[in-house]
Design a protein around this motif. Sequence first.
Motif, PDB file in Angstrom:
ATOM      1  N   VAL A   1       6.636  -6.039   7.159  1.00  0.00           N
ATOM      2  CA  VAL A   1       5.698  -7.081   6.752  1.00  0.00           C
ATOM      3  C   VAL A   1       5.942  -7.388   5.276  1.00  0.00           C
ATOM      4  CG1 VAL A   1       3.283  -7.700   6.381  1.00  0.00           C
ATOM      5  CG2 VAL A   1       3.961  -6.484   8.464  1.00  0.00           C
ATOM      6  N   ALA A   2       6.291  -8.640   4.989  1.00  0.00           N
ATOM      7  CA  ALA A   2       6.459  -9.097   3.614  1.00  0.00           C
ATOM      8  C   ALA A   2       5.169  -9.787   3.181  1.00  0.00           C
ATOM      9  CB  ALA A   2       7.640 -10.063   3.511  1.00  0.00           C
ATOM     10  N   ALA A   3       4.615  -9.363   2.069  1.00  0.00           N
ATOM     11  CA  ALA A   3       3.320  -9.879   1.609  1.00  0.00           C
ATOM     12  C   ALA A   3       3.515 -11.150   0.796  1.00  0.00           C
ATOM     13  CB  ALA A   3       2.607  -8.820   0.789  1.00  0.00           C
ATOM     14  N   TYR A   4       3.187 -12.284   1.397  1.00  0.00           N
ATOM     15  CA  TYR A   4       3.312 -13.563   0.714  1.00  0.00           C
ATOM     16  C   TYR A   4       1.999 -13.875   0.007  1.00  0.00           C
ATOM     17  CZ  TYR A   4       5.404 -18.210   0.039  1.00  0.00           C
ATOM     18  OH  TYR A   4       5.962 -19.353  -0.499  1.00  0.00           O
ATOM     19  N   PHE A   5       1.646 -12.995  -0.933  1.00  0.00           N
ATOM     20  CA  PHE A   5       0.428 -13.116  -1.733  1.00  0.00           C
ATOM     21  C   PHE A   5       0.805 -12.903  -3.191  1.00  0.00           C
ATOM     22  CE2 PHE A   5      -0.737 -11.376   2.411  1.00  0.00           C
ATOM     23  CZ  PHE A   5      -1.712 -12.276   2.832  1.00  0.00           C
ATOM     24  N   THR A   6       0.140 -13.620  -4.079  1.00  0.00           N
ATOM     25  CA  THR A   6       0.485 -13.491  -5.490  1.00  0.00           C
ATOM     26  C   THR A   6      -0.035 -12.199  -6.098  1.00  0.00           C
ATOM     27  OG1 THR A   6      -1.491 -14.764  -6.095  1.00  0.00           O
ATOM     28  CG2 THR A   6       0.574 -15.983  -5.853  1.00  0.00           C
ATOM     29  N   ALA A   7      -1.076 -11.600  -5.505  1.00  0.00           N
ATOM     30  CA  ALA A   7      -1.679 -10.403  -6.088  1.00  0.00           C
ATOM     31  C   ALA A   7      -2.388  -9.615  -4.994  1.00  0.00           C
ATOM     32  CB  ALA A   7      -2.672 -10.795  -7.184  1.00  0.00           C
ATOM     33  N   PRO A   8      -2.726  -8.359  -5.259  1.00  0.00           N
ATOM     34  CA  PRO A   8      -3.466  -7.569  -4.267  1.00  0.00           C
ATOM     35  C   PRO A   8      -4.811  -8.209  -3.941  1.00  0.00           C
ATOM     36  CG  PRO A   8      -2.619  -6.171  -6.024  1.00  0.00           C
ATOM     37  CD  PRO A   8      -2.408  -7.582  -6.471  1.00  0.00           C
ATOM     38  N   GLY A   9      -5.306  -7.909  -2.754  1.00  0.00           N
ATOM     39  CA  GLY A   9      -6.586  -8.448  -2.322  1.00  0.00           C
ATOM     40  C   GLY A   9      -6.863  -8.065  -0.882  1.00  0.00           C
ATOM     41  N   ARG A  10      -7.961  -8.540  -0.366  1.00  0.00           N
ATOM     42  CA  ARG A  10      -8.382  -8.167   0.990  1.00  0.00           C
ATOM     43  C   ARG A  10      -7.368  -8.602   2.031  1.00  0.00           C
ATOM     44  NH1 ARG A  10     -11.505 -10.959   4.836  1.00  0.00           N
ATOM     45  NH2 ARG A  10     -11.945 -12.610   3.314  1.00  0.00           N
ATOM     46  N   PHE A  11      -6.877  -9.815   1.937  1.00  0.00           N
ATOM     47  CA  PHE A  11      -5.927 -10.303   2.937  1.00  0.00           C
ATOM     48  C   PHE A  11      -4.622  -9.503   2.895  1.00  0.00           C
ATOM     49  CE2 PHE A  11      -7.807 -14.860   3.190  1.00  0.00           C
ATOM     50  CZ  PHE A  11      -8.754 -14.408   4.098  1.00  0.00           C
ATOM     51  N   ALA A  12      -4.136  -9.220   1.686  1.00  0.00           N
ATOM     52  CA  ALA A  12      -2.894  -8.459   1.566  1.00  0.00           C
ATOM     53  C   ALA A  12      -3.053  -7.069   2.173  1.00  0.00           C
ATOM     54  CB  ALA A  12      -2.482  -8.361   0.107  1.00  0.00           C
ATOM     55  N   THR A  13      -4.179  -6.431   1.929  1.00  0.00           N
ATOM     56  CA  THR A  13      -4.431  -5.097   2.481  1.00  0.00           C
ATOM     57  C   THR A  13      -4.529  -5.143   3.998  1.00  0.00           C
ATOM     58  OG1 THR A  13      -5.597  -4.430   0.465  1.00  0.00           O
ATOM     59  CG2 THR A  13      -6.026  -3.144   2.466  1.00  0.00           C
ATOM     60  N   GLN A  14      -5.226  -6.135   4.504  1.00  0.00           N
ATOM     61  CA  GLN A  14      -5.405  -6.291   5.948  1.00  0.00           C
ATOM     62  C   GLN A  14      -4.066  -6.477   6.657  1.00  0.00           C
ATOM     63  OE1 GLN A  14      -8.333  -9.358   7.059  1.00  0.00           O
ATOM     64  NE2 GLN A  14      -6.820 -10.166   8.507  1.00  0.00           N
ATOM     65  N   CYS A  15      -3.204  -7.304   6.083  1.00  0.00           N
ATOM     66  CA  CYS A  15      -1.895  -7.559   6.707  1.00  0.00           C
ATOM     67  C   CYS A  15      -1.001  -6.326   6.644  1.00  0.00           C
ATOM     68  CB  CYS A  15      -1.223  -8.746   6.016  1.00  0.00           C
ATOM     69  SG  CYS A  15      -2.056 -10.332   6.288  1.00  0.00           S
ATOM     70  N   ALA A  16      -1.047  -5.600   5.532  1.00  0.00           N
ATOM     71  CA  ALA A  16      -0.217  -4.401   5.401  1.00  0.00           C
ATOM     72  C   ALA A  16      -0.606  -3.339   6.418  1.00  0.00           C
ATOM     73  CB  ALA A  16      -0.336  -3.856   3.981  1.00  0.00           C
ATOM     74  N   GLN A  17      -1.885  -3.250   6.732  1.00  0.00           N
ATOM     75  CA  GLN A  17      -2.350  -2.239   7.677  1.00  0.00           C
ATOM     76  C   GLN A  17      -1.840  -2.478   9.091  1.00  0.00           C
ATOM     77  OE1 GLN A  17      -6.588  -2.529   7.039  1.00  0.00           O
ATOM     78  NE2 GLN A  17      -6.582  -1.021   5.370  1.00  0.00           N
ATOM     79  N   ALA A  18      -1.421  -3.700   9.385  1.00  0.00           N
ATOM     80  CA  ALA A  18      -0.915  -4.016  10.725  1.00  0.00           C
ATOM     81  C   ALA A  18       0.566  -3.682  10.885  1.00  0.00           C
ATOM     82  CB  ALA A  18      -1.128  -5.504  11.018  1.00  0.00           C
ATOM     83  N   ALA A  19       1.238  -3.307   9.799  1.00  0.00           N
ATOM     84  CA  ALA A  19       2.689  -3.088   9.855  1.00  0.00           C
ATOM     85  C   ALA A  19       3.037  -1.837  10.655  1.00  0.00           C
ATOM     86  CB  ALA A  19       3.243  -2.967   8.449  1.00  0.00           C
ATOM     87  N   PRO A  20       3.946  -1.936  11.625  1.00  0.00           N
ATOM     88  CA  PRO A  20       4.362  -0.756  12.378  1.00  0.00           C
ATOM     89  C   PRO A  20       5.392   0.093  11.636  1.00  0.00           C
ATOM     90  CG  PRO A  20       5.528  -2.696  13.176  1.00  0.00           C
ATOM     91  CD  PRO A  20       4.579  -3.173  12.121  1.00  0.00           C
ATOM     92  N   TRP A  21       5.983  -0.478  10.611  1.00  0.00           N
ATOM     93  CA  TRP A  21       7.030   0.234   9.869  1.00  0.00           C
ATOM     94  C   TRP A  21       6.727   0.170   8.385  1.00  0.00           C
ATOM     95  CZ3 TRP A  21      12.281  -2.142   8.349  1.00  0.00           C
ATOM     96  CH2 TRP A  21      13.082  -1.169   7.721  1.00  0.00           C
TER      97      TRP A  21
END
Length: 303
Positions: free
Chosen positions: A244-264
């Motif tokens: 999962v590549a985080a297409y966000f400019t900075a940390p935040g709720r959405f970035a954390t939520q997407c990272a948690q879904a990563a299988p690798w």
Amino acid sequence: MTASKHQRDEPTGTAHLDSTAQLMTRITSQLGTQLSHVRLDGSRRTPPQTRHAPSTPPALVVVAHGSRDPKALATVHTLLDKVREERPGLPVHLGHIELNEPLLTDTLADLAPGRAVLAPLLLSRGYHVKQDIPAALATAPHLTARVAPPLGPHPLLVETLYARLVEVGWDPRPDARTRRESGVVLAAAGSRDPDSAADTARTAALLAERLGVPVVPAYASAAAPTVPAALRALAVRGRHRAAVAAYFTAPGRFATQCAQAAPWIAAAPLGAHTAMARLLLHRYDGTLASLAAAPVHRQLTSA
């Protein structure tokens, strides 16, 4: 001949010299001035250039969205420090659309009258770029300004995404089998604006070219597919080694939520990477070129 007759007979404009000494003094002074411009070898010296104090360039106002995550604000400040390091002497200011101070309207109100470039710290076209930022600028009639395009899509973003993936374990030189099994989900915030989706899809395509594997755009809200759905779509294609590549400019709720879904692996947001600072300056320079041609009395709201 009388003195008055002598004065009448002199040609108009002739200098009055009181003595031969004055004449010699003047000749000596003129010769000294002329000789000062000649070197010993007979060549002429280049006159010294007049030095002018450098003028202050138009302000760069970086427009961030704002976040309740304190790490987001710290990241933005670090990024702005890098912009200042890249361009000493450039006035760099920060304004937020919401959630954090200073708000954009307050930043603009505090600027002295003159020219400015507003550079969105946003990755695609959407409501904030098209509506919120121009509306804030409309409250600052003392400024002649343009709004720069969003940061994406752009190759500097792709290089930042690539660097973030490598940081967390992406193999920069995968073998053929690894390449066949790998894929990436480009996780973005999401928007209902079709232009935003088009910009994100373009970035995904550029990243796919850079990595040599499929890259599927996905969204945390307001658009489809979701990150889990995009991961499942890659798995159906045999791409079980998915990052999962985080297409966000900075940390935040959405970035954390997407990272948690990563299988690798899940990469960090774009953050304060040097390429991000250079991209902001690239947007500033491009917009400034059009601003320079604008009449001073007009307030301009789009590049």
